[in-house]
Design a protein around this motif. Structure first.
Motif, PDB file in Angstrom:
ATOM      1  N   TRP A  65     -50.566 -17.438  -0.325  1.00  6.54           N
ATOM      2  CA  TRP A  65     -49.484 -18.180  -0.986  1.00  6.54           C
ATOM      3  C   TRP A  65     -48.160 -18.026  -0.242  1.00  6.54           C
ATOM      4  O   TRP A  65     -47.319 -18.900  -0.280  1.00  6.54           O
ATOM      5  N   MET A  66     -47.953 -16.915   0.432  1.00 10.36           N
ATOM      6  CA  MET A  66     -46.749 -16.730   1.231  1.00 10.36           C
ATOM      7  C   MET A  66     -47.106 -15.904   2.456  1.00 10.36           C
ATOM      8  O   MET A  66     -46.998 -14.682   2.435  1.00 10.36           O
TER       9      MET A  66
ATOM     10  N   HIS B  12     -41.072 -14.250   7.975  1.00 10.98           N
ATOM     11  CA  HIS B  12     -41.635 -15.417   7.326  1.00 10.98           C
ATOM     12  C   HIS B  12     -41.883 -16.532   8.321  1.00 10.98           C
ATOM     13  O   HIS B  12     -41.294 -16.560   9.407  1.00 10.98           O
TER      14      HIS B  12
ATOM     15  N   THR C 223     -39.690 -20.229   2.962  1.00 14.67           N
ATOM     16  CA  THR C 223     -40.348 -19.049   2.407  1.00 14.67           C
ATOM     17  C   THR C 223     -39.462 -17.818   2.531  1.00 14.67           C
ATOM     18  O   THR C 223     -39.524 -16.925   1.691  1.00 14.67           O
TER      19      THR C 223
END
Length: 131
Positions: free
Chosen positions: A100-101, A124, A129
């Motif tokens: 998800w991230m 990131h 994000t």
């Protein structure tokens, strides 16, 4: 496109506790689950194999039934000094399925005076994000 350092979120704090205690808070799942998320949310530690390639997996539950399921893997462990982990991989160096991230976190600890300098750097993939 942002340069690489613009995609990093860096938090640095001087903690008034010995480095061994900060290390224990990060490396003992019983301690980790106490501080990993803000109350009233709770953390369940599903995997914690503190070796390179070992699994790191938390499940966070909110008061309204919300969940955040975050599997990952440890990349590097330097006792009392450094933990590197990512959500792009899971245990055994396997690619994560649609994290998800996707990110990589570097946690460093150094003695500073009577306390510990704690630096968390999270890399990131993009500005959204990171934000």
């Amino acid at each position: 496109m942002a340069n690489d350092s613009e995609l990093d979120l860096v938090i640095s704090r001087l903690l008034r506790v010995p480095r061994a205690l900060v290390w224990k808070a990060w490396t003992d799942p019983a301690h980790l689950k106490q501080w990993w998320c803000p109350k009233p949310w709770t953390t369940e530690v599903l995997a914690f194999d503190l070796v390179p390639g070992g699994g790191f997996h938390t499940l966070i539950r909110g008061p309204g039934g919300e969940t955040s399921d975050t599997p990952g893997a440890f990349l590097e462990i330097v006792p009392q000094s450094r933990i590197v982990w990512t959500t792009a991989l899971v245990a055994g160096w396997r690619p994560a399925v649609e994290p998800w991230m996707p990110m990589t976190a570097f946690i460093t600890l150094e003695d500073e005076g009577a306390g510990t300098r704690y630096v968390a750097t999270v890399r990131h993939k993009d500005q959204a994000t990171r934000d």
